[in-house]
Scaffold this active site. Structure first.
Site, PDB file in Angstrom:
ATOM      1  N   GLY A 122      19.382  20.654 -43.460  1.00  0.00           N
ATOM      2  CA  GLY A 122      20.120  19.831 -42.989  1.00  0.00           C
ATOM      3  C   GLY A 122      19.692  18.195 -43.035  1.00  0.00           C
ATOM      4  N   GLY A 189     -11.744  22.123 -39.987  1.00  0.00           N
ATOM      5  CA  GLY A 189     -11.166  21.628 -38.958  1.00  0.00           C
ATOM      6  C   GLY A 189     -10.615  23.165 -38.408  1.00  0.00           C
ATOM      7  N   VAL A 244     -15.688  15.554 -50.844  1.00  0.00           N
ATOM      8  CA  VAL A 244     -15.029  16.257 -52.009  1.00  0.00           C
ATOM      9  C   VAL A 244     -14.499  14.781 -53.129  1.00  0.00           C
ATOM     10  CG1 VAL A 244     -13.830  17.909 -53.792  1.00  0.00           C
ATOM     11  CG2 VAL A 244     -14.726  18.562 -50.953  1.00  0.00           C
ATOM     12  N   ALA A 275      -7.679  22.636 -47.055  1.00  0.00           N
ATOM     13  CA  ALA A 275      -7.216  22.429 -45.097  1.00  0.00           C
ATOM     14  C   ALA A 275      -7.776  21.157 -44.157  1.00  0.00           C
ATOM     15  CB  ALA A 275      -7.224  23.904 -44.455  1.00  0.00           C
ATOM     16  N   VAL A 276      -7.568  20.024 -44.950  1.00  0.00           N
ATOM     17  CA  VAL A 276      -7.676  18.671 -44.355  1.00  0.00           C
ATOM     18  C   VAL A 276      -6.691  17.936 -42.918  1.00  0.00           C
ATOM     19  CG1 VAL A 276      -9.439  18.092 -46.504  1.00  0.00           C
ATOM     20  CG2 VAL A 276      -6.822  17.517 -46.850  1.00  0.00           C
ATOM     21  N   GLY A 277      -5.717  19.064 -42.730  1.00  0.00           N
ATOM     22  CA  GLY A 277      -4.763  18.612 -42.311  1.00  0.00           C
ATOM     23  C   GLY A 277      -3.184  18.480 -42.467  1.00  0.00           C
ATOM     24  N   ASP A 318       5.726  18.811 -34.624  1.00  0.00           N
ATOM     25  CA  ASP A 318       4.405  18.233 -34.871  1.00  0.00           C
ATOM     26  C   ASP A 318       5.371  16.629 -35.905  1.00  0.00           C
ATOM     27  OD1 ASP A 318       3.255  20.494 -34.674  1.00  0.00           O
ATOM     28  OD2 ASP A 318       3.211  21.247 -36.740  1.00  0.00           O
ATOM     29  N   ALA A 326       2.064  24.340 -31.542  1.00  0.00           N
ATOM     30  CA  ALA A 326       3.107  25.290 -31.062  1.00  0.00           C
ATOM     31  C   ALA A 326       3.807  25.134 -30.045  1.00  0.00           C
ATOM     32  CB  ALA A 326       2.932  26.751 -31.859  1.00  0.00           C
ATOM     33  N   HIS A 450     -13.258  42.073 -10.461  1.00  0.00           N
ATOM     34  CA  HIS A 450     -14.657  42.302 -11.191  1.00  0.00           C
ATOM     35  C   HIS A 450     -14.495  43.735 -11.535  1.00  0.00           C
ATOM     36  CE1 HIS A 450     -18.871  42.773 -11.771  1.00  0.00           C
ATOM     37  NE2 HIS A 450     -18.950  44.380 -11.068  1.00  0.00           N
TER      38      HIS A 450
END
Ligand code: FAD
Ligand code: NAD
Length: 474
Positions: A122, A189, A244, A275-277, A318, A326, A450
């Protein structure tokens, strides 16, 4: 059916599909367009979360934890299982089947609520028109309101060229068909820790390279320190302050070069997860002249009600500011669908829970002790260790603690932090308490069954005023 709608939603992830469903429940005529295609080329609703994020990662976290507990813990319970073997094929088949059930569920929900689900790309044109390019060609739809919910994609590092086989992102790493002997992860992370845990439990040697010197800076540091200790014990080799400089595939391995306080190092791994964001995804989303603006980091600019700069164009999830979670996207989607229908809608951005689904789990809501300290507001702290919880002991899950940070002046609960069994479930009580602006005393006077894990929250609240019954008052 005509192609004019009250609402068109672009994106059917956890921000977009709830927006579409709520808008339809509000008696509006709704279409939801999504382009997601799985590796086998099939279209699926559900976005990153259902197809390649929350759900498949939790399926593998569950399976791998069961495997690890069968290996290391069953004997303590007096359960003998004989020789234990991993059938990764079956585990992955279950993961795929959980995903399929959930994504098919969205088709059912769309039908039941009268949402027209359209599969294809879209693009917003000026004047609230949306051109959709799908398998059957191109058509133009029109709507009074458009909700942009196009989500996010992984950040790539230029010096670590992604090939999808050896140097991979989180989606690829959920679909490994063999356990890597040696696994590298760049980024300690949420994704690095969750996926690092999955493959560690299944037998990989895991090295995590984190650029920052501080471990989990967004987490209350009492909890982060406790977490670091447990991850180390589990064999996750987390190297902090590791920058790195490059990575390259060589034969069937990846050579990684990194620098830390001790100097330059090299590392060879079978697979390397980056996995850096994640970054907002708006590729080919906005035609010239729509009036929708992006900020300097590429997020769609919105106000507190998720309105963009263009009339009747909204954006959620996001692709806009705020935590990439989510449930945050879902609440924004629902808020916008209600506002469009002329109803009340609001998101309380101060009370969004976060969960890291490792073992022990880590969950929190509100401010960390460090944040409260920095705000200069006088505060008090209460903690309770799961080691003193009868239920946690019975579960053989006594690691971790609950911690509450409250204001000294009016007793308001400012933050609740948990590391321990089912922390992600326990945090809902904390969220509800904070949503209702609870005082510590409110939690102290609330009866908790309890023996349950939730008593840890109760005892931590009592401990804030040194009135703990089952824990030591310090
Ligand atoms: P997305 O889920 O990314 O969905 C956007 C959708 O829009 C996609 O289907 C995309 O194909 C589609 N789209 C984009 N552009 C267009 C276009 N122009 N036309 C048509 N369709 C388009 N969050 C949690 O809260 N809990 C977790 O446990 C959790 N685990 C995660 C684990 C992993 C491995 C990853 C990667 C993420 C995880 N997240 C988790 C984050 C969560 O997945 C995201 O916050 C969430 O998916 C965002 O929802 P969204 O609807 O904004 O975007
Ligand atoms: P993240 O922001 O959680 O972690 C990225 C880590 O990589 C950080 O610690 C950062 O300092 C480090 N880093 C960045 N560049 C680096 C470099 N060049 N070298 C080494 N380290 C580097 O991002 P993520 O783990 O990729 O997750 C992305 C998003 O997905 C997050 O915003 C998260 O909220 C969401 N997510 C949520 C869950 C959950 O709710 N349980 C699970 C997975 C993902």
């Amino acid at each position: 059916m005509s192609d004019v709608y009250d609402v068109i939603v672009i994106g059917a992830g956890p921000a977009g599909y709830p927006a579409a469903i709520r808008a339809a429940q509000n008696k509006l005529k709704v279409a939801c367009v999504d382009e997601w295609q799985n590796t086998d080329g099939t279209y699926a609703f559900g976005g990153t979360c259902l197809n390649a994020g929350c759900i498949p990662s939790k399926a593998l976290l569950e399976s791998s934890e069961l495997f690890q507990r069968a290996k290391d813990e069953f004997a303590v319970h007096g359960i003998k299982v004989g020789s234990l073997a991993l059938d990764l094929g079956a585990m992955q088949k279950r993961r795929a089947s959980v995903v399929k059930t959930m994504t098919n569920g969205i088709n059912t929900l769309f039908k039941a609520n009268g949402v027209v689900g359209i599969q294809g790309h879209g693009r917003l044109l000026p004047g609230n028109k949306v051109v959709v390019k799908g398998a059957d060609g191109e058509k133009t739809l029109e709507a009074k309101n458009v909700i942009l919910a196009s989500g996010s994609v992984p950040v790539r590092l230029r010096s670590v060229p992604h090939d999808g086989k050896y140097i991979v992102d989180s989606w690829n790493a959920l679909e490994f068909d063999a356990v890597p002997k040696r696994l590298g992860v760049i980024g300690a992370g949420v994704i690095g820790l969750e996926l690092g845990s999955v493959w560690r439990r299944l037998g990989s040697e895991v090295v995590v390279l984190e650029a920052l010197e501080q471990f989990l800076p967004m987490v209350d540091q009492t909890i982060a320190k406790e977490a670091q200790r447990h991850f180390k014990k589990q064999g996750l080799d987390i190297k902090l302050g590791a920058k790195v400089s490059s990575a390259a595939v060589s034969g069937k391995a990846v050579d990684v070069l990194y620098t830390d306080g001790q100097g330059d190092h090299s590392l060879q791994v079978e697979k390397l997860i980056v996995a850096v964001g994640r970054r907002p995804y708006t590729q080919e989303l906005l035609a010239e002249g729509t009036g929708v603006e992006l900020d300097e980091r590429g997020f769609i600019k919105v106000d507190e009600h998720c309105k963009t700069n263009a009339p009747n164009v909204w954006a959620v999830g996001d692709v806009v500011r705020g935590p990439m979670l989510a449930h945050k996207g879902k609440e924004e989607g629902v808020m916008v669908a209600d506002l469009i229908a002329g109803n009340y809608g609001e998101v309380n951005y101060k009370v969004i829970p976060s969960v890291i689904y490792t073992a022990p789990e880590i969950a929190w809501v509100g401010q960390t002790e460090e944040q409260v300290k920095a705000s200069a507001r006088p505060y008090k702290v209460g903690t309770f260790p799961f080691a003193a919880s009868g239920r946690a002991r019975a579960m053989e899950a006594a690691a971790g603690m609950a911690k509450i940070v409250s204001a000294k002046d009016d007793d308001e609960v400012l933050g609740i932090h948990v590391i321990g069994p089912m922390a992600g479930e326990l945090i809902s009580e904390a969220v509800l308490a904070m949503e209702y602006s609870a005082s510590t005393e409110d939690i102290q006077r609330t009866i908790h069954a309890h023996p349950t894990l939730s008593e840890a929250i109760h005892e931590a609240a009592l401990n804030v005023d040194k009135k703990a019954i089952d824990g030591l008052n310090r």
